[in-house]
Design a protein around this motif. Structure first.
Motif, PDB file in Angstrom:
ATOM      1  N   ALA A 371       0.827  -1.192   0.000  1.00 53.85           N
ATOM      2  CA  ALA A 371       0.000   0.000   0.000  1.00 53.85           C
ATOM      3  C   ALA A 371       0.866   1.249   0.000  1.00 53.85           C
ATOM      4  CB  ALA A 371      -0.915   0.017   1.222  1.00 53.85           C
ATOM      5  N   GLY A 372       2.152   1.108   0.325  1.00 60.67           N
ATOM      6  CA  GLY A 372       3.022   2.266   0.369  1.00 60.67           C
ATOM      7  C   GLY A 372       3.876   2.404  -0.868  1.00 60.67           C
ATOM      8  N   SER A 373       3.740   1.526  -1.828  1.00 56.57           N
ATOM      9  CA  SER A 373       4.464   1.635  -3.070  1.00 56.57           C
ATOM     10  C   SER A 373       3.510   1.334  -4.210  1.00 56.57           C
ATOM     11  CB  SER A 373       5.662   0.675  -3.072  1.00 56.57           C
ATOM     12  OG  SER A 373       5.261  -0.638  -2.777  1.00 56.57           O
ATOM     13  N   THR A 374       3.989   1.331  -5.411  1.00 56.69           N
ATOM     14  CA  THR A 374       3.102   1.173  -6.553  1.00 56.69           C
ATOM     15  C   THR A 374       3.213  -0.217  -7.149  1.00 56.69           C
ATOM     16  OG1 THR A 374       4.753   1.916  -8.145  1.00 56.69           O
ATOM     17  CG2 THR A 374       3.404   3.625  -7.065  1.00 56.69           C
ATOM     18  N   LEU A 375       2.193  -0.574  -7.917  1.00 60.27           N
ATOM     19  CA  LEU A 375       2.211  -1.855  -8.605  1.00 60.27           C
ATOM     20  C   LEU A 375       3.358  -1.886  -9.615  1.00 60.27           C
ATOM     21  CD1 LEU A 375       0.391  -4.401  -8.538  1.00 60.27           C
ATOM     22  CD2 LEU A 375      -0.667  -3.539 -10.607  1.00 60.27           C
ATOM     23  N   GLN A 376       3.651  -0.733 -10.204  1.00 57.01           N
ATOM     24  CA  GLN A 376       4.744  -0.652 -11.163  1.00 57.01           C
ATOM     25  C   GLN A 376       6.072  -1.016 -10.505  1.00 57.01           C
ATOM     26  OE1 GLN A 376       4.378  -0.282 -14.362  1.00 57.01           O
ATOM     27  NE2 GLN A 376       6.589  -0.515 -14.705  1.00 57.01           N
ATOM     28  N   ALA A 377       6.251  -0.574  -9.251  1.00 52.51           N
ATOM     29  CA  ALA A 377       7.478  -0.920  -8.528  1.00 52.51           C
ATOM     30  C   ALA A 377       7.580  -2.422  -8.341  1.00 52.51           C
ATOM     31  CB  ALA A 377       7.503  -0.208  -7.181  1.00 52.51           C
ATOM     32  N   MET A 378       6.449  -3.061  -8.026  1.00 52.40           N
ATOM     33  CA  MET A 378       6.441  -4.515  -7.882  1.00 52.40           C
ATOM     34  C   MET A 378       6.815  -5.176  -9.204  1.00 52.40           C
ATOM     35  SD  MET A 378       4.587  -7.401  -8.878  1.00 52.40           S
ATOM     36  CE  MET A 378       2.941  -6.803  -9.282  1.00 52.40           C
ATOM     37  N   ALA A 379       6.191  -4.709 -10.291  1.00 49.87           N
ATOM     38  CA  ALA A 379       6.437  -5.319 -11.598  1.00 49.87           C
ATOM     39  C   ALA A 379       7.913  -5.212 -11.982  1.00 49.87           C
ATOM     40  CB  ALA A 379       5.562  -4.646 -12.657  1.00 49.87           C
ATOM     41  N   GLU A 380       8.496  -4.041 -11.761  1.00 47.45           N
ATOM     42  CA  GLU A 380       9.903  -3.850 -12.094  1.00 47.45           C
ATOM     43  C   GLU A 380      10.795  -4.714 -11.219  1.00 47.45           C
ATOM     44  OE1 GLU A 380      10.685   0.306 -11.825  1.00 47.45           O
ATOM     45  OE2 GLU A 380       9.503   0.812 -13.603  1.00 47.45           O
ATOM     46  N   ALA A 381      10.397  -4.883  -9.953  1.00 49.46           N
ATOM     47  CA  ALA A 381      11.188  -5.727  -9.056  1.00 49.46           C
ATOM     48  C   ALA A 381      11.194  -7.168  -9.529  1.00 49.46           C
ATOM     49  CB  ALA A 381      10.624  -5.635  -7.639  1.00 49.46           C
ATOM     50  N   VAL A 382      10.056  -7.669  -9.984  1.00 48.15           N
ATOM     51  CA  VAL A 382       9.989  -9.037 -10.517  1.00 48.15           C
ATOM     52  C   VAL A 382      10.800  -9.140 -11.802  1.00 48.15           C
ATOM     53  CG1 VAL A 382       8.481 -10.835 -11.420  1.00 48.15           C
ATOM     54  CG2 VAL A 382       7.734  -9.467  -9.471  1.00 48.15           C
ATOM     55  N   GLU A 383      10.638  -8.154 -12.675  1.00 49.43           N
ATOM     56  CA  GLU A 383      11.318  -8.186 -13.978  1.00 49.43           C
ATOM     57  C   GLU A 383      12.834  -8.216 -13.830  1.00 49.43           C
ATOM     58  OE1 GLU A 383       9.663  -4.705 -15.742  1.00 49.43           O
ATOM     59  OE2 GLU A 383       7.660  -5.585 -15.903  1.00 49.43           O
ATOM     60  N   LYS A 384      13.366  -7.514 -12.827  1.00 53.83           N
ATOM     61  CA  LYS A 384      14.811  -7.412 -12.658  1.00 53.83           C
ATOM     62  C   LYS A 384      15.380  -8.507 -11.767  1.00 53.83           C
ATOM     63  CE  LYS A 384      14.792  -2.391 -13.291  1.00 53.83           C
ATOM     64  NZ  LYS A 384      15.080  -1.074 -12.669  1.00 53.83           N
ATOM     65  N   ALA A 385      14.523  -9.365 -11.239  1.00 49.15           N
ATOM     66  CA  ALA A 385      14.978 -10.429 -10.343  1.00 49.15           C
ATOM     67  C   ALA A 385      15.439 -11.644 -11.134  1.00 49.15           C
ATOM     68  CB  ALA A 385      13.855 -10.822  -9.389  1.00 49.15           C
ATOM     69  N   TYR A 386      16.469 -12.325 -10.632  1.00 48.11           N
ATOM     70  CA  TYR A 386      16.828 -13.611 -11.235  1.00 48.11           C
ATOM     71  C   TYR A 386      16.214 -14.755 -10.450  1.00 48.11           C
ATOM     72  CZ  TYR A 386      20.608 -14.017  -7.710  1.00 48.11           C
ATOM     73  OH  TYR A 386      21.341 -14.089  -6.560  1.00 48.11           O
TER      74      TYR A 386
END
Length: 566
Positions: A371-386
């Motif tokens: 609730a304190g960050s955005t869905l876009q931040a989540m998406a980018e975190a998944v995309e950049k994760a190995y």
């Protein structure tokens, strides 16, 4: 005032008298003198600290042993004791949690299971006793640590009995309580036979229409929270939609109370995971406009829920996973491990995060709650994760936020490392399907943390992170002509027709029926299952897919090795 009442109660040697009735009545009145939720919660918290919960439970157990209806001198104080516990457990999370530590739950479940009470449910006092007991159990079930206790001694069956009675309130409360404690395999207990979904939607409308925003004691957001819970069972989603819940949720989204807006949006978010409902929701222009408006809400929790619902309805995860990135996105570096977790487990995961960082592992973890960050931040975190650490628990499974993260992780074909956060929990439903036969690392309360963290570090370091600019791209069917690596589309994008052609080309016509519903993503999962759980994989070929000879199995394995999937 509360402390004075509590002290006077403690000084009494017996509670089957007028003095006890008078003090218990004053305690109930004191609760209602607090007109706001904060004051009522504060009262409940105060009583916990001063031993009030323990005293009330002691009084209740004493009356239970003597027989609630053995005399008026016992029933009258019983009535006010139940009333106090009912209201305080609703207002105070601490009070409800404390009830789980005491012996109250087994006595309340015994009330529900008592044959004479079931037979005399039409009698006013018996009905109140059962209703109060069931409502207290509902409040107690909101506390995660209490849920295993409610499952003990056939608790699920004792509560489920009241889904079949005529009293509408008892039906609804039993359904909402079961929503907290049952698993996917038991979802038939809250299916259509009870008619409870229709009743809940009717109660929701009643609460929305009433001046005090309550119907049978329940607020709109409490009823919507119940709908959200039962919607976690996949088979309930369509029923909730067909009963007309969406228009009611749309009305709630216009409320000034952020809790109404939040839980109404969460209902929509849960429904959107049903593929057959997505288009219906997407075609509802008023709903989509409202979600767009709420995505900019003053409440961060509402904003997150609205964005999550939009993400799932519009199938943005699927589109992003298929989209061909531009040159800028290709140059993004990869290299962290993401921790996907439910908020209740944060304390443990903060320690995990710290230890991993000290071991030289780069970690992304949202510490402000989604609730304190955005869905876009989540998406980018998944995309950049190995690799993505998924922290498995019943609350993770119930959370639409966690499901959105996990399914996006799956669609991008990221390596998943499951951590088990609750002892004896067996992942079911969508979470069980996503994890498959993966082995998990124990991080429950009873684990050896040092051993578990060593195992996790070893597991992570065994997953080689991609080199910079080494980005795996899933190409959509529209981009097949631009895929330079192969004339054929990648395995993950195959349709059912592609799978059929592949089987025929490899002499596997004998299993066309077995794989009739398989597309490329499912074949890809078979490949991963073969690597990660070979014993389960080979057993499934024989048991579930009907391969009867070694020759058939070898032919299928040879075909799998030819695919261009990862």
């Amino acid at each position: 005032m509360a402390l004075e009442i509590l002290k006077s109660l403690k000084d009494l040697k017996r509670y089957d008298n007028e003095d006890a009735v008078d003090l218990l009545k004053k305690l109930c009145q004191l609760y209602f003198q607090h007109e706001d939720d904060k004051g009522q919660r504060s009262l409940g918290d105060q009583l916990v600290r001063e031993g009030g919960t323990e005293l009330l439970v002691k009084i209740l157990i004493g009356f239970s042993t003597a027989g609630f209806f053995s005399s008026n001198s016992i029933w009258f104080p019983t009535y006010y004791t139940l009333s106090a516990i009912w209201n305080l457990s609703d207002a105070s999370f601490l009070f409800a949690k404390e009830l789980g530590k005491l012996d109250a739950l087994q006595y309340l479940l015994a009330v529900l299971d008592h044959g004479p009470y079931k037979e005399k449910l039409g009698e006013k006092n018996v009905q109140y006793l059962v209703k109060a007991s069931l409502c207290i159990l509902h409040n107690v079930a909101k506390v995660p640590h209490n849920r295993p206790l409610l499952r003990q001694n056939n608790g699920v069956q004792k509560i489920a009995y009241y889904t079949r009675v005529e009293d509408e309130l008892l039906k609804v409360v039993s359904i909402m309580t079961l929503g907290y404690i049952i698993d996917e395999d038991e979802s038939e207990l809250i299916m259509d036979e009870s008619g409870a979904v229709e009743i809940m939607v009717k109660l929701l409308q009643g609460a929305l229409n009433s001046k005090d925003r309550r119907c049978r004691g329940y607020t709109p957001f409490e009823i919507a929270e119940g709908l959200t819970l039962i919607a976690t069972c996949e088979r309930n989603k369509m029923k909730i939609y067909e009963c007309g819940a969406v228009p009611k949720c749309l009305d709630m989204m216009k409320s000034e109370d952020f809790r109404d807006r939040l839980f109404a949006t969460k209902v929509i978010w849960q429904l959107a995971f049903d593929e057959s409902l997505r288009e219906k929701l997407k075609e509802n222009g008023a709903l989509m406009d409202m979600l767009d408006s709420l995505s900019k809400d003053t409440s961060k929790a509402v904003t997150n829920a609205a964005q999550g619902a939009q993400w799932v309805i519009k199938k943005q995860a699927e589109e992003k996973s298929k989209a061909k990135p531009d040159s800028k996105s290709v140059k993004q570096t990869s290299g962290h491990v993401m921790i996907s977790y439910q908020w209740d487990d944060q304390k443990t995961l903060l320690e995990v995060n710290k230890t991993l960082q000290n071991a030289g592992i780069k970690v992304w973890m949202d510490v402000e709650q989604m609730a304190g960050s955005t869905l876009q931040a989540m998406a980018e975190a998944v995309e950049k994760a190995y690799a993505v650490i998924i922290c498995v628990s019943p609350k993770y499974k119930d959370s639409p936020n966690c499901r959105t993260e996990a399914e996006y992780t799956f669609q991008l074909r990221k390596e998943i490392i499951p951590l088990m956060m609750e002892q004896n929990y067996k992942p079911d439903g969508w979470l069980g399907a996503l994890l498959g036969a993966k082995l998990w690392i124990d991080f429950s309360d009873n684990c050896n943390f040092e051993e578990s963290i060593k195992q996790l570090i070893k597991e992570i370091k065994g997953r080689t992170p991609p080199e910079e600019n080494d980005v795996v791209i899933a190409v959509s069917s529209n981009d097949q002509q631009t895929n330079a690596s192969s004339k054929d589309p990648p395995l993950i994008t195959w349709t059912k027709e592609h799978v059929g052609l592949w089987l025929k080309e490899n002499g596997l016509d004998f299993c066309l029926n077995v794989f009739a519903e398989y597309d490329g993503s499912l074949i890809y999962q078979l490949q991963r299952l073969r690597r990660e759980a070979p014993e389960f994989f080979y057993a499934s070929l024989r048991r579930d897919m009907g391969f009867s000879t070694l020759t058939e199995i070898l032919k299928f394995l040879r075909a799998l090795e030819k695919t261009d999937g990862p």
